[in-house]
Scaffold this active site. Structure first.
Site, PDB file in Angstrom:
ATOM      1  N   TYR B 280       0.831  -1.213   0.000  1.00 14.88           N
ATOM      2  CA  TYR B 280       0.000   0.000   0.000  1.00 14.88           C
ATOM      3  C   TYR B 280       0.865   1.262   0.000  1.00 14.88           C
ATOM      4  CZ  TYR B 280      -4.543   2.151   0.668  1.00 14.88           C
ATOM      5  OH  TYR B 280      -5.706   2.857   0.493  1.00 14.88           O
ATOM      6  N   TYR B 328      -0.488   3.866 -10.723  1.00 15.64           N
ATOM      7  CA  TYR B 328      -1.464   3.008 -11.404  1.00 15.64           C
ATOM      8  C   TYR B 328      -2.860   3.554 -11.169  1.00 15.64           C
ATOM      9  CZ  TYR B 328      -4.266  -0.978 -12.849  1.00 15.64           C
ATOM     10  OH  TYR B 328      -5.198  -1.766 -13.479  1.00 15.64           O
TER      11      TYR B 328
END
Lengths: 129, 382
Positions: B280, B328
């Site tokens: 993360y 992304y």
């Protein structure tokens, strides 16, 4: 949109009443002796429910601080960049505040001041002390 | 105890998907993952969902099941911020291992870019404590900035090192045609981008994207009948220390230490066994601090490692090979699920143009709140 006004509840009412009187109240556990902030119905350290309110001297040191350029709402954006700090108070608890009267760094000594916010009074810190 | 495996994975396009809805993204992702596995809606006996900003509801799994005409025998929705995707995979694996379900569909998605148009930052700031944080204009970036300031002060991390993480994520995204942001950036670009909350610049912060992603978690003994190569869930773990940053016990040590130790321990592995990590990265500091707290690097060494290219594909520890939340895309709970889907693609050897050679073991990690709630999953090629 206005800046958020804290909404007291049963746990926190004595704290906010203290702020209105320019008094920074925090809890101390009679079982383990730990200072606690924010206020709760029990001690988060030992689960004891015998908590006393004490009044802070109102002095502490900055544990960490950031200068925020992009606030969460128009009301904050209108202020321009502002500092948000985590302050370690001398009695052994931590709280969050904006920094007034200059720019703080980690370790900067600060003292508590009070500002009106809606129908409440919120604690802030200023450099010094 | 039965073994659990990921048998299907799918992610939608990410970016500005005008016209998408939370449920249309759930549908594309969910049906895509089922098709990838070679399963039909009627084969699914468990459905796990997360939460949505654009279609907030107490019972999102029921909302989605009704939307696509599914009547599962088990359903629940979990709302734990950025850790939710990993947590759902862990929960799905537990349901399969305990024998309650054979095929669990885990679906996430949100259109928080096109559906909120600039209001997502304010909505996110409302996770701060109403009495003790929100009055001070605390935002999520500001809270992570407080972590970054403290981390830099204690361990000598530099802004250039944080920038190197953002640059690496963008390099990976440039290899991935689906990524939201693919234009190459330099350390100078990051350092010269405007401050959001010192020391974090705009390019130290993750994106806000529309998109969805889903996986199917199945009993491993069913996987032989399915289409896609099986990816085993080898171990998982969680760690929780606080919710609000004002009450965090430490700004430099978090629950990821425990979650990773438990996940690796249950898999019988150690950090150095892992071939690729998908961790993360809501901010550059998030990734750096987690890499160190989880034991992939010593304290104060992840920044230098990033600057030396060790997190790149081909480096010592390829990290966020799809481009991460930083490049992304980040679509709420689906943001964390993109990491899961990427790990599956890497372990299948199907990450075209960005494949880590010989990737057999991956660790995926999610973090919710302000480093408040953590979940780590170890995946392995069967």
């Amino acid at each position: 949109m206005e800046k958020p006004v804290p909404r007291p509840n049963a746990d926190s009412a004595p704290f906010w009443e203290g702020c209105a009187a320019h008094e920074f109240r925090f809890q101390r556990c009679n079982s383990c002796g730990k200072a606690q902030f924010y206020p709760r119905a029990i001690c988060a350290n030992c689960r004891g429910d015998d908590l006393d309110w004490e009044v802070s001297v109102g002095k502490g040191a900055v544990h960490s601080v950031t200068t925020v350029s992009r606030g969460p709402s128009v009301a904050f954006k209108e202020d321009g960049p502002y500092q948000v700090a985590l302050v370690d108070m001398d009695e052994g608890f931590r709280f969050m505040a904006n920094v007034r009267g200059g720019e703080a760094e980690i370790g900067t000594r600060v003292r508590v001041i009070y500002e009106k916010r809606g129908d409440q009074t919120i604690p802030q810190v200023e450099i010094g002390g | 105890m039965k073994k659990a495996a990921i048998t299907g994975a799918y992610s939608t396009k990410v970016g500005d998907l005008e016209g998408a809805t939370c449920m249309s993204l759930h549908t594309e992702a969910g049906l895509g993952a089922l098709a990838d596995a070679g399963l039909e809606v009627g084969d699914v006996d468990g459905l796990l969902c997360a939460y949505s900003f654009t279609e907030p509801h107490l019972m999102l799994a029921s909302v989605f099941a009704e939307y696509i005409g599914m009547q599962p025998s088990h359903a629940s929705a979990v709302s734990m911020g950025g850790v939710t995707a990993c947590m759902l995979v862990m929960q799905a694996a537990a349901l399969v291992e305990a024998g309650y379900c054979r095929h669990v569909l885990v679906v996430t998605g949100d259109n928080r870019l096109s559906g909120m148009r600039g209001n997502a930052v304010q909505a996110l700031s409302e996770v701060g404590n109403q009495q003790y944080e929100q009055p001070y204009g605390m935002t999520i970036p500001a809270a992570y900035a407080l972590v970054a300031q403290r981390y830099m002060s204690e361990f000598g991390v530099t802004s250039e090192q944080l920038a190197a993480i953002a640059v690496t994520m963008r390099e990976h995204a440039a290899l991935n045609p689906k990524a939201h942001m693919r234009t190459p950036i330099t350390v100078d670009d990051v350092m010269n981008s405007r401050f959001i909350a010192t020391p974090l610049h705009l390019l130290d912060c993750c994106l806000i994207s529309d998109g969805g992603a889903a996986v199917v978690v199945s009993a491993a003994d069913t996987a032989g009948d399915l289409k896609a190569p099986r990816i085993d869930v080898l171990g998982s773990g969680q760690g929780h220390t606080h919710e609000y940053i004002v009450a965090a016990p430490s700004l430099t040590d978090y629950g990821c230490k425990r979650s990773a130790a438990d996940a690796l321990g249950r898999a019988g592995l150690k950090p150095s066994d892992i071939d690729v990590v998908e961790i993360y990265d809501s901010f550059t500091i998030t990734l750096l601090a987690e890499l160190e707290s989880m034991g992939f690097f010593e304290r104060g060494e992840a920044g230098a490692a990033a600057a030396a290219g060790e997190l790149k594909i081909g480096g010592k520890l390829p990290c966020n090979t799809h481009g991460g939340l930083l490049s992304y895309g980040h679509s709420g709970a689906a943001g964390g699920m993109y990491h899961v889907v990427e790990a599956v693609e890497q372990l299948r050897g199907a990450a075209k143009g960005r494949q880590v050679d010989g990737a057999e073991l991956a660790l995926v990690h999610g973090d919710g709140g302000i480093l408040s709630a953590h979940c780590s999953i170890v995946l392995g090629r069967a």
